[in-house]
Motif scaffolding. Structure first.
Motif, short mmCIF file in Angstrom:
data_model
loop_
_atom_site.label_atom_id
_atom_site.label_comp_id
_atom_site.label_asym_id
_atom_site.label_seq_id
_atom_site.Cartn_x
_atom_site.Cartn_y
_atom_site.Cartn_z
N TYR A 49 -0.37 7.81 1.17
CA TYR A 49 0.27 8.83 2.01
C TYR A 49 1.12 8.19 3.09
O TYR A 49 2.24 8.62 3.37
CB TYR A 49 -0.79 9.76 2.62
N VAL A 50 0.60 7.14 3.73
CA VAL A 50 1.34 6.50 4.81
C VAL A 50 2.43 5.57 4.27
O VAL A 50 3.59 5.65 4.68
CB VAL A 50 0.38 5.73 5.75
N LEU B 249 1.57 10.12 11.70
CA LEU B 249 2.04 11.24 10.87
C LEU B 249 0.87 12.11 10.44
O LEU B 249 -0.26 11.64 10.32
CB LEU B 249 2.82 10.74 9.65
N SER C 78 -1.98 0.32 9.08
CA SER C 78 -3.28 0.94 8.83
C SER C 78 -3.98 1.16 10.17
O SER C 78 -3.68 0.48 11.14
CB SER C 78 -4.16 0.00 8.00
N THR C 79 -4.91 2.11 10.18
CA THR C 79 -5.72 2.33 11.38
C THR C 79 -6.85 1.32 11.37
O THR C 79 -7.70 1.33 10.47
CB THR C 79 -6.27 3.77 11.36
N LYS D 253 -4.51 4.45 18.64
CA LYS D 253 -4.65 5.29 17.45
C LYS D 253 -6.04 5.95 17.39
O LYS D 253 -6.17 7.15 17.13
CB LYS D 253 -4.40 4.44 16.20
N GLY E 261 0.86 -1.17 0.00
CA GLY E 261 0.00 0.00 0.00
C GLY E 261 0.90 1.22 0.00
O GLY E 261 1.60 1.49 0.98
N LEU F 59 -2.53 -0.15 4.15
CA LEU F 59 -3.66 -0.27 3.22
C LEU F 59 -4.84 0.59 3.67
O LEU F 59 -4.94 0.92 4.85
CB LEU F 59 -4.07 -1.75 3.17
N LYS G 277 0.04 4.07 -10.60
CA LYS G 277 0.83 4.66 -9.52
C LYS G 277 2.24 4.05 -9.50
O LYS G 277 3.24 4.76 -9.42
CB LYS G 277 0.12 4.36 -8.20
N VAL H 205 -5.02 -8.96 1.75
CA VAL H 205 -3.55 -9.07 1.67
C VAL H 205 -3.05 -10.09 2.70
O VAL H 205 -2.15 -10.88 2.41
CB VAL H 205 -2.88 -7.68 1.85
N VAL I 94 4.85 -2.06 -2.47
CA VAL I 94 3.93 -2.81 -3.32
C VAL I 94 2.60 -2.06 -3.39
O VAL I 94 2.10 -1.61 -2.37
CB VAL I 94 3.65 -4.21 -2.69
N ASP I 95 2.06 -1.94 -4.61
CA ASP I 95 0.73 -1.34 -4.73
C ASP I 95 -0.01 -2.01 -5.88
O ASP I 95 0.62 -2.39 -6.87
CB ASP I 95 0.83 0.17 -4.95
N ILE I 96 -1.34 -2.15 -5.74
CA ILE I 96 -2.10 -2.77 -6.84
C ILE I 96 -2.41 -1.78 -7.95
O ILE I 96 -2.84 -2.18 -9.03
CB ILE I 96 -3.47 -3.38 -6.41
N ASP I 97 -2.21 -0.50 -7.66
CA ASP I 97 -2.51 0.51 -8.66
C ASP I 97 -1.34 0.59 -9.66
O ASP I 97 -0.29 1.17 -9.37
CB ASP I 97 -2.72 1.85 -7.93
N GLU J 242 -0.49 14.57 7.36
CA GLU J 242 -0.24 14.97 5.98
C GLU J 242 0.21 16.43 5.99
O GLU J 242 -0.24 17.22 6.81
CB GLU J 242 -1.50 14.81 5.14
P1 NAD Z 1 -4.15 5.81 0.66
O1 NAD Z 1 -5.52 5.59 0.13
O2 NAD Z 1 -3.43 7.08 0.36
O3 NAD Z 1 -3.19 4.61 0.20
C1 NAD Z 1 -3.53 3.28 0.22
C2 NAD Z 1 -2.82 2.57 -0.93
O4 NAD Z 1 -3.08 1.16 -0.83
C3 NAD Z 1 -3.29 2.99 -2.31
O5 NAD Z 1 -2.19 3.41 -3.09
C4 NAD Z 1 -3.95 1.74 -2.88
O6 NAD Z 1 -3.78 1.60 -4.29
C5 NAD Z 1 -3.19 0.66 -2.15
N1 NAD Z 1 -3.84 -0.66 -2.12
C6 NAD Z 1 -5.15 -0.97 -1.97
N2 NAD Z 1 -5.32 -2.31 -1.99
C7 NAD Z 1 -4.09 -2.86 -2.15
C8 NAD Z 1 -3.61 -4.19 -2.24
N3 NAD Z 1 -4.43 -5.23 -2.17
N4 NAD Z 1 -2.29 -4.38 -2.41
C9 NAD Z 1 -1.44 -3.33 -2.50
N5 NAD Z 1 -1.85 -2.04 -2.41
C10 NAD Z 1 -3.15 -1.81 -2.24
O7 NAD Z 1 -4.26 5.60 2.23
P2 NAD Z 1 -3.41 6.31 3.39
O8 NAD Z 1 -3.90 7.70 3.59
O9 NAD Z 1 -1.97 6.08 3.15
O10 NAD Z 1 -3.89 5.46 4.65
C11 NAD Z 1 -3.52 4.11 4.84
C12 NAD Z 1 -3.89 3.71 6.26
O11 NAD Z 1 -3.15 4.51 7.20
C13 NAD Z 1 -5.35 3.93 6.63
O12 NAD Z 1 -5.77 2.95 7.52
C14 NAD Z 1 -5.33 5.28 7.33
O13 NAD Z 1 -6.40 5.42 8.25
C15 NAD Z 1 -4.01 5.21 8.07
N6 NAD Z 1 -3.42 6.52 8.37
C16 NAD Z 1 -3.46 7.52 7.43
C17 NAD Z 1 -2.86 8.75 7.73
C18 NAD Z 1 -2.92 9.89 6.74
O14 NAD Z 1 -2.62 11.02 7.13
N7 NAD Z 1 -3.26 9.67 5.48
C19 NAD Z 1 -2.21 8.94 8.95
C20 NAD Z 1 -2.16 7.88 9.85
C21 NAD Z 1 -2.77 6.68 9.55
#
Ligand code: NAD
Length: 435
Positions: free
Chosen positions: A10-11, A151, A120-121, A205, A7, A84, A35, A102, A29-32, A153
């Motif tokens: 952002y994280v 973290l 992930s949260t 969290k 995944g 994720l 990206k 996953v 690793v990402d499924i997109d 954003e």
């Molecule tokens: P995001 O949507 O920006 O990124 C998630 C990524 O996972 C995407 O690029 C997506 O293509 C990929 N993905 C989906 N299914 C997949 C799979 N099967 N295999 C590989 N990749 C896959 O999400 P994010 O903002 O990075 O948040 C991720 C987690 O972290 C969430 O649980 C969120 O609550 C938590 N979190 C986010 C932040 C934040 O500020 N964004 C901060 C702390 C915690």
């Protein structure tokens, strides 16, 4: 040390890049496919200050790689982070399908001991579900650890490289030691790595985000009271923020919290409470107040135009849910745009980073301007939605000349009321007197 990050949002991308910066070999690793292709071609797919430099340096030095193949990504990885999405499902609870899918795949693929880390949260009990999903097919030993991410954003790189604390939930000494080794370079100044059980780490969290959302919401309620009682929320903020028991952060009144975390995490914790028959009343109030606060400015605009916004051209400054990001998930701006369009207004907007993302969801329902002043040409009013630095000291003469009508509706309290009065604007903000 070799790790995988599954995944790359952002994280995931920030975590992977920052770990690479400490000398670790990282495969993201990402499924997109799009990206991954972008990243393989040296393009950072998100806007995050400071990330570019680290991203390019670590790719060049061969420590940061990208793939769409989970099997390839986890090859020889000692630690596998799951970063994720956990979006809200239809009932508001966290949707665990991405994480558990996953985990299921990992069970089939793992051919060596690894620490699988939930970044992930996720609701309490997810670690156990991940453990069971992997164990269903695993032929090797593994451990599951909860390591929630704190973290923010916009300052994600700084937060990741210098975390206030690192929380690690695990019952395995072996896994805890591996995690310590990975994080030690980031806590050299003495900030703690706090070890606990999985369930407590998962709840930490949600407790952190819900507390912060409550703090903001409390201040928004005080702002609403200020308007009714003729007080000034910025003075009240200073008056209480200097009390060390309260602290001066997260006390700024505005048009509600948004983003990809607070709304979904507050809702997910409320759902967790429901599941154990606990009536978590504060959270319900927080969600309700925040929902109303998001369109508070819209109500002020509507009142100013005597309830008739048909044919009115409204300029919007700021689309992202907060400054220094291109993230528009749950951004208050989007709620206000929908309300403006529904009332028959025309919307022209400007944001330094988030316009492409908004265009993706709004298409040509609204117009995007080349810069902040171009958005104002012939507009009946200006609404400020995001406190980008760029909007803090604008050229007010230019604003007055460009606007058809000198009215500013400020959802972030950027300007002094006095100054706006002297400049001859109609100016209204949150929790302060109008000019
Ligand atoms: P995001 O949507 O920006 O990124 C998630 C990524 O996972 C995407 O690029 C997506 O293509 C990929 N993905 C989906 N299914 C997949 C799979 N099967 N295999 C590989 N990749 C896959 O999400 P994010 O903002 O990075 O948040 C991720 C987690 O972290 C969430 O649980 C969120 O609550 C938590 N979190 C986010 C932040 C934040 O500020 N964004 C901060 C702390 C915690």
């Amino acid at each position: 040390m070799k790790i995988a990050v599954v995944g790359t949002g952002y994280v995931g991308l920030v975590s992977g890049t920052c770990f690479a910066e400490t000398g670790v070999e990282v495969t993201c690793v990402d499924i997109d496919k799009n990206k991954v292709e972008k990243m393989q071609n040296g393009i950072v797919p998100i806007y995050e200050p400071g990330l570019d430099l680290l991203f390019h340096r670590n790719i060049e030095q061969g420590r940061l790689k990208f793939t769409t193949s989970l099997e390839e990504g986890i090859k020889d990885a000692e630690v596998i982070f799951l970063a994720l999405p956990t979006p809200p499902g239809a009932d508001g609870a966290a949707d665990l399908q991405y994480v558990l899918r996953v985990a299921d795949d990992l069970g089939k693929m793992l051919d060596h001991y690894a620490v699988v880390v939930d970044k992930s949260t996720v609701p309490v009990g997810t670690g156990e579900k991940v453990q069971a999903a992997i164990a269903a097919n695993a032929t090797v030993d593994f451990d599951v650890v909860s390591n929630p991410e704190f973290l923010r954003e916009g300052v994600a790189v700084e937060d990741f490289m210098k975390p206030d604390r690192v929380v690690i939930g695990s019952t395995s000494d072996k896994a805890a030691k591996i995690m310590d080794r990975l994080y030690e370079p980031l806590v050299r100044s003495g900030n703690p790595i706090i070890h606990m059980d999985l369930r407590s780490a998962e709840l930490t969290k949600y407790a952190a985000n819900s507390f912060l959302a409550t703090k903001i919401t409390f201040m928004n309620e005080i702002a609403n009271m200020c308007e009714l009682l003729g007080a000034d929320v910025d003075l009240v903020r200073k008056g209480i923020g200097t009390d060390s028991r309260i602290g001066n952060r997260f006390l700024f009144a505005g048009i509600g919290y948004g983003g990809s975390c607070f709304p979904k995490d507050v809702s997910a914790l409320a759902m967790s409470a429901n599941e154990v028959d606990y009536d978590f009343r504060i959270l319900k109030a927080v969600m309700d107040v925040n929902h109303k606060q998001k369109t508070k400015l819209m109500a002020k605009v509507s009142q100013y135009f005597d309830g008739d916004l048909k044919g009115k051209k409204i300029a919007l400054w700021g689309l992202a849910f907060k400054p220094e990001t291109d993230d528009i998930r749950e951004a208050p701006a989007l709620y206000n745009i929908e309300a403006l369009l529904a009332a028959g207004a025309e919307v022209v907007c400007y944001d330094p980073e988030a316009m492409e993302n908004v265009q993706g969801v709004m298409g040509d329902k609204i117009t995007f301007a080349a810069n902040e002043y171009a958005a104002l040409e012939g507009a009946d009013a200006l609404m400020i939605m995001t406190e980008w630095q760029l909007f803090r000291t604008p050229d007010f003469d230019k604003i007055r000349k460009a606007l058809k009508n000198p009215a500013i509706f400020d959802g972030r309290n950027l300007y002094s009321v006095e100054n706006m009065r002297e400049q001859g604007f109609y100016y209204t903000s949150i929790g302060r007197k109008d000019a």
